[in-house]
Design an enzyme around this catalytic site. Sequence first.
Site, PDB file in Angstrom:
ATOM      1  N   ALA A  29      49.767  83.475   7.599  1.00  0.00           N
ATOM      2  CA  ALA A  29      50.420  82.163   7.534  1.00  0.00           C
ATOM      3  C   ALA A  29      50.473  81.589   8.940  1.00  0.00           C
ATOM      4  CB  ALA A  29      51.814  82.304   6.948  1.00  0.00           C
ATOM      5  N   MET A  30      49.772  80.486   9.165  1.00  0.00           N
ATOM      6  CA  MET A  30      49.628  79.893  10.493  1.00  0.00           C
ATOM      7  C   MET A  30      50.446  78.604  10.579  1.00  0.00           C
ATOM      8  SD  MET A  30      47.499  82.107  11.781  1.00  0.00           S
ATOM      9  CE  MET A  30      46.944  81.302  13.295  1.00  0.00           C
ATOM     10  N   SER A  31      51.546  78.644  11.321  1.00  0.00           N
ATOM     11  CA  SER A  31      52.407  77.466  11.445  1.00  0.00           C
ATOM     12  C   SER A  31      51.900  76.486  12.490  1.00  0.00           C
ATOM     13  CB  SER A  31      53.822  77.900  11.817  1.00  0.00           C
ATOM     14  OG  SER A  31      53.839  78.440  13.133  1.00  0.00           O
ATOM     15  N   GLY A  32      51.030  76.963  13.376  1.00  0.00           N
ATOM     16  CA  GLY A  32      50.614  76.149  14.507  1.00  0.00           C
ATOM     17  C   GLY A  32      51.372  76.509  15.768  1.00  0.00           C
ATOM     18  N   VAL A  50      53.071  79.691  18.523  1.00  0.00           N
ATOM     19  CA  VAL A  50      52.569  80.854  19.249  1.00  0.00           C
ATOM     20  C   VAL A  50      52.820  82.149  18.479  1.00  0.00           C
ATOM     21  CG1 VAL A  50      54.704  81.083  20.589  1.00  0.00           C
ATOM     22  CG2 VAL A  50      52.567  82.037  21.483  1.00  0.00           C
ATOM     23  N   ASP A  51      53.936  82.261  17.785  1.00  0.00           N
ATOM     24  CA  ASP A  51      54.257  83.516  17.097  1.00  0.00           C
ATOM     25  C   ASP A  51      53.255  83.847  15.994  1.00  0.00           C
ATOM     26  OD1 ASP A  51      56.533  83.929  18.669  1.00  0.00           O
ATOM     27  OD2 ASP A  51      57.785  82.740  17.329  1.00  0.00           O
ATOM     28  N   SER A  52      52.965  82.867  15.140  1.00  0.00           N
ATOM     29  CA  SER A  52      52.026  83.128  14.044  1.00  0.00           C
ATOM     30  C   SER A  52      50.619  83.369  14.572  1.00  0.00           C
ATOM     31  CB  SER A  52      52.033  81.981  13.040  1.00  0.00           C
ATOM     32  OG  SER A  52      51.642  80.763  13.635  1.00  0.00           O
ATOM     33  N   CYS A 108      63.434  78.460   1.989  1.00  0.00           N
ATOM     34  CA  CYS A 108      61.980  78.345   2.117  1.00  0.00           C
ATOM     35  C   CYS A 108      61.321  79.718   2.036  1.00  0.00           C
ATOM     36  CB  CYS A 108      61.628  77.654   3.432  1.00  0.00           C
ATOM     37  SG  CYS A 108      59.857  77.406   3.682  1.00  0.00           S
ATOM     38  N   GLY A 167      54.630  85.266  11.566  1.00  0.00           N
ATOM     39  CA  GLY A 167      55.102  85.466  12.930  1.00  0.00           C
ATOM     40  C   GLY A 167      56.587  85.733  13.026  1.00  0.00           C
ATOM     41  N   CYS A 215      63.027  71.739   9.773  1.00  0.00           N
ATOM     42  CA  CYS A 215      61.653  71.256   9.911  1.00  0.00           C
ATOM     43  C   CYS A 215      61.405  69.908   9.258  1.00  0.00           C
ATOM     44  CB  CYS A 215      60.671  72.300   9.385  1.00  0.00           C
ATOM     45  SG  CYS A 215      60.718  72.535   7.590  1.00  0.00           S
TER      46      CYS A 215
END
Length: 378
Positions: free
Chosen positions: A6-9, A11-13, A101, A125, A199
């Site tokens: 899961a890529m949030s955009g 740094v953690d993911s 969520c 992440g 968010c």
Amino acid sequence: MKVLAAMSGGVDSAVAAARTVEAGHEVVGVHLALSRMPGTLRTGSRGCCTIEDSTDAWKACEKLGIPYYVWDFSERFKEDVVDDFIAEYAAGRTPNPCMRCNERIKFAALLEKAIALGFDAVCTGHYARVAQDEDGNYELHRASDWAKDQSYVLGVLTHEQLKHSMFPLSDAQTKAEVRAEADRRGLSVAKKPDSHDICFISDGDTRGWLAEKIDMTPGEILDQSGAKVGTHEGANAFTVGQRRGLKLGTPAADGKPRFVLEIRPKENTVVVGPEQMLAMNEIRGIKISWAGEPIAEVGAGTEFDCMAQVRAHGDPVPARAFVTTDDDGAPLLVVNLIDPLRGVAPGQTVVLYQGTRVLGQATIDTARSLVSSSTKVD
């Protein structure tokens, strides 16, 4: 293993995905479009689903050499998270949209789709750790970096969800370490700021956002004796423990500030009082769930020792808890706090720990004060 990252955009993911690739797994990246309306995509916002976030997620996947997709979950997100957030505030409760969520989107809708497509697990992440006990049961634990630990908002995950979840940042010692790793890996998000706001409220003005969604009717602010001490523009936008935004025409006799003690949506009134009346030593929770296999004491209905936490980065306090039933026969979690907690609001979540392990969670229905009766929303 075949893993969906899961890529949030952020740094953690990105680093989580990089570590998963490095571990030898077959990884595919996916960015979730959540709070946008069909045909629109916001720019320059601090919230989720911006063009910048989607682009940053794509760049990270390109750098890692993995496929990248965007999945539109905006309709389900609106129904399960945004609409629920509005309804809870309208009822005078204080919801946790991040936990909602995780419960309904990231580890339900996303995980369900991933498994249906043949993936073995989803990696995110989040700063948390999944472990197995000697019998092979999956458990949720705090991350090594307690300052960034996110196990609280993952307390809703079930044993089956934990079985298919990976948190590669579990052993990260600090956020600075993660950023340094991102920089070494050549990931463009290494210095990207963290997101701290809800968010889907991009400007951070929760009160203003709610005013557009809920019918805000002016009403009275009362003290604990029932005397009118001020007015408000809408009771629904307040939360227990709040001080800012109170319009008090009558000062307290002791000259000290007053805080929101209770919200009465049916009467459209807000009750305020001194800070010491925010101290709660008993919490009663509904909608109970256990992270992994329930501990033996729960099944026996006996009291057990634990640590209780009511905010994502709040301090846990020692407690004793047990499960009983309410007047309708539904499960009820009773948490007796050894050290009182300030400003516990109906609608919030209480998460129970033993050591680093998350036992489970419940939605707060009532909280009893040391010096007053109870705070409850009907």
